[in-house]
Design a protein around this motif. Structure first.
Motif, PDB file in Angstrom:
ATOM      1  N   GLY A   1       0.821  -1.208   0.000  1.00 24.01           N
ATOM      2  CA  GLY A   1       0.000   0.000   0.000  1.00 24.01           C
ATOM      3  C   GLY A   1       0.857   1.259   0.000  1.00 24.01           C
ATOM      4  O   GLY A   1       2.090   1.204   0.106  1.00 24.01           O
ATOM      5  N   THR A   2       0.207   2.398  -0.100  1.00 25.38           N
ATOM      6  CA  THR A   2       0.938   3.669  -0.179  1.00 25.38           C
ATOM      7  C   THR A   2       1.746   3.946   1.087  1.00 25.38           C
ATOM      8  O   THR A   2       2.751   4.643   1.045  1.00 25.38           O
ATOM      9  CB  THR A   2      -0.048   4.834  -0.408  1.00 25.38           C
ATOM     10  OG1 THR A   2      -1.058   4.793   0.615  1.00 25.38           O
ATOM     11  CG2 THR A   2      -0.709   4.719  -1.767  1.00 25.38           C
ATOM     12  N   SER A   3       1.324   3.388   2.226  1.00 25.14           N
ATOM     13  CA  SER A   3       2.040   3.600   3.487  1.00 25.14           C
ATOM     14  C   SER A   3       3.206   2.638   3.668  1.00 25.14           C
ATOM     15  O   SER A   3       3.921   2.713   4.658  1.00 25.14           O
ATOM     16  CB  SER A   3       1.073   3.427   4.660  1.00 25.14           C
ATOM     17  OG  SER A   3       0.607   2.087   4.702  1.00 25.14           O
ATOM     18  N   GLY A   4       3.388   1.725   2.698  1.00 19.28           N
ATOM     19  CA  GLY A   4       4.428   0.699   2.835  1.00 19.28           C
ATOM     20  C   GLY A   4       3.923  -0.575   3.475  1.00 19.28           C
ATOM     21  O   GLY A   4       4.643  -1.569   3.531  1.00 19.28           O
TER      22      GLY A   4
END
Length: 413
Positions: free
Chosen positions: A104-107
């Motif tokens: 995801g975008t947060s890692g």
């Protein structure tokens, strides 16, 4: 000690059907051992499934030095476990179950469909195919005087002779899902060194919000803010104002530091930055602009966008003199102190700190006081923030315990 005249494979009892217990069972079954898993609940993996309700965050993709630092004072112990099964290995293992993953975008790493249930179903199917027998509604009660296991089940009590035992009984949070911490007394009676269970990744209580704040804003999220503890760099994110205090992801990230401050000093403190992207001098300039007949509330909203729950919390936690001084108010906006007096109850926490101390275990997670008894998962004395770190270490510890049982039994035969 195992019977050296066994014709059949050694029998290993795994107590607890969460990720750590099931991973131990898989390692044991892969080595050709007979494995029986016992879980007190009507089905296994209940907390695992609950963790997946909002999207199954299985692990994290950040570089390893940052990843291992999340385990704080226990990072050396967890590093030894992750040496055999790190975040990348966990992803490959999931792919082997036919479940794809993505970052995801947060890692954070998730299964492609964001759900825990398909992963658990595929895993249980593979375990059963490899001969693992799973007993639900079977609660471990400890040992009889002859060393056999006491296991209660709906029809009575089972006495079981196992060649080795893996305990993967979880911590003390979410007791209704099976992790009730009752194992502590059973091990303490046998001389096992246990650190008391405490809430981790939890909310905290203040001395008491005003009735006005509770009535209007309990449950309101504070977004685009930053939190820190004194002496630490702020972290951006969001949290939720509750009737009792504060909770949410950004609060959980600081929960260990706040809890330890409360244990040490009787209270902890979070510093709230309401405008993390604005330096204090720019805030002073904005506040110093003439406001004419507008109220301070309207001035804060018009110049700085501070309104709603942010404005209410700023008013709650500052005095009249601060509000009248642009310099002092700007400093408060950048570091608003929230005094916290206690964590929310352990059963509400996402996870727990404390448990069986690593000093009570050998490198294979076998209890020094109880040869042939191994421990894994959240019942060990470590903690980590949310973000996949908890699950990764649970999987890795289960694998380590399972492999160590195989080695120990081989040495004993």
């Amino acid at each position: 000690m195992p019977d050296q005249h066994h014709a059949s494979p050694p029998l290993v009892a795994v107590i607890g059907g969460g990720p750590a217990g099931l991973m131990a069972a898989e390692a044991l079954a892969n080595a050709g051992l007979a494995v029986q898993v016992f879980d007190a609940m009507p089905s296994v993996g209940r907390k695992f499934l609950l963790a997946g309700v909002g999207g199954m965050n299985i692990t994290h993709s950040e570089p390893y030095p940052a990843f291992i630092s999340r385990y704080a004072e226990r990072q050396d112990k967890i590093d030894a476990l992750l040496h055999d099964f790190d975040a990348d290995a966990l992803r490959q293992w999931i792919h082997g179950l036919g479940i794809d993953t993505f970052v995801g975008t947060s890692g954070r790493v998730f299964p492609r469909d964001m759900k825990a249930a398909p992963l658990l179903r595929a895993w249980l199917k593979r375990l059963r195919e490899r001969g693992v027998v799973i007993h639900t509604r079977h609660r471990w009660l400890g040992w009889n005087s002859d060393g056999t296991l006491r296991i209660a089940y709906p029809q009575g009590e089972l006495q079981m002779q196992a060649d080795a035992v893996v305990l993967a009984l979880g911590g003390g949070s979410w007791a209704r899902l099976g992790s009730d911490g009752t194992w502590q007394s059973l091990l303490a009676e046998r001389g096992v060194d246990i650190s008391p269970l405490q809430p981790s990744n939890c909310g905290f209580e203040v001395q008491g919000w005003s009735q006005l704040l509770k009535d209007k804003f309990a449950g309101a999220p504070l977004k685009n803010i930053a939190l820190s503890v004194p002496g630490s760099a702020p972290r951006k994110g969001e949290f939720i104002l509750t009737a009792q205090g504060v909770e949410g992801s950004l609060v959980y990230a600081w929960s260990a530091a706040v809890r330890e401050a409360i244990n040490r000093d009787g209270r902890g403190r979070l510093l709230l930055d309401l405008l993390p992207d604005r330096p204090v001098d720019k805030i002073v300039q904005a506040l110093a602009k003439p406001r004419g007949s507008r109220s301070m509330a309207k001035h804060l909203q018009g110049q700085l966008g501070i309104e709603g729950v942010k404005a209410a919390l700023l008013r709650e936690l500052t005095d009249q003199a601060t509000f009248a001084d642009p310099q002092a108010l700007a400093r408060a906006i950048k570091a608003l102190p929230i005094e916290l007096v206690r964590p929310r109850p352990l059963d509400e926490a996402i996870s727990s700190a404390g448990g069986v101390r690593f000093e009570a275990l050998d490198n294979g997670l076998m209890l020094k006081q109880l040869p042939g008894v191994f421990c894994a998962g959240e019942m060990l004395d470590w903690e980590a923030p949310t973000g996949g770190y908890l699950l990764t270490a649970c999987f890795a510890s289960g694998l380590r315990a399972g492999k160590a049982v195989v080695d120990w039994l081989a040495r004993c035969r």
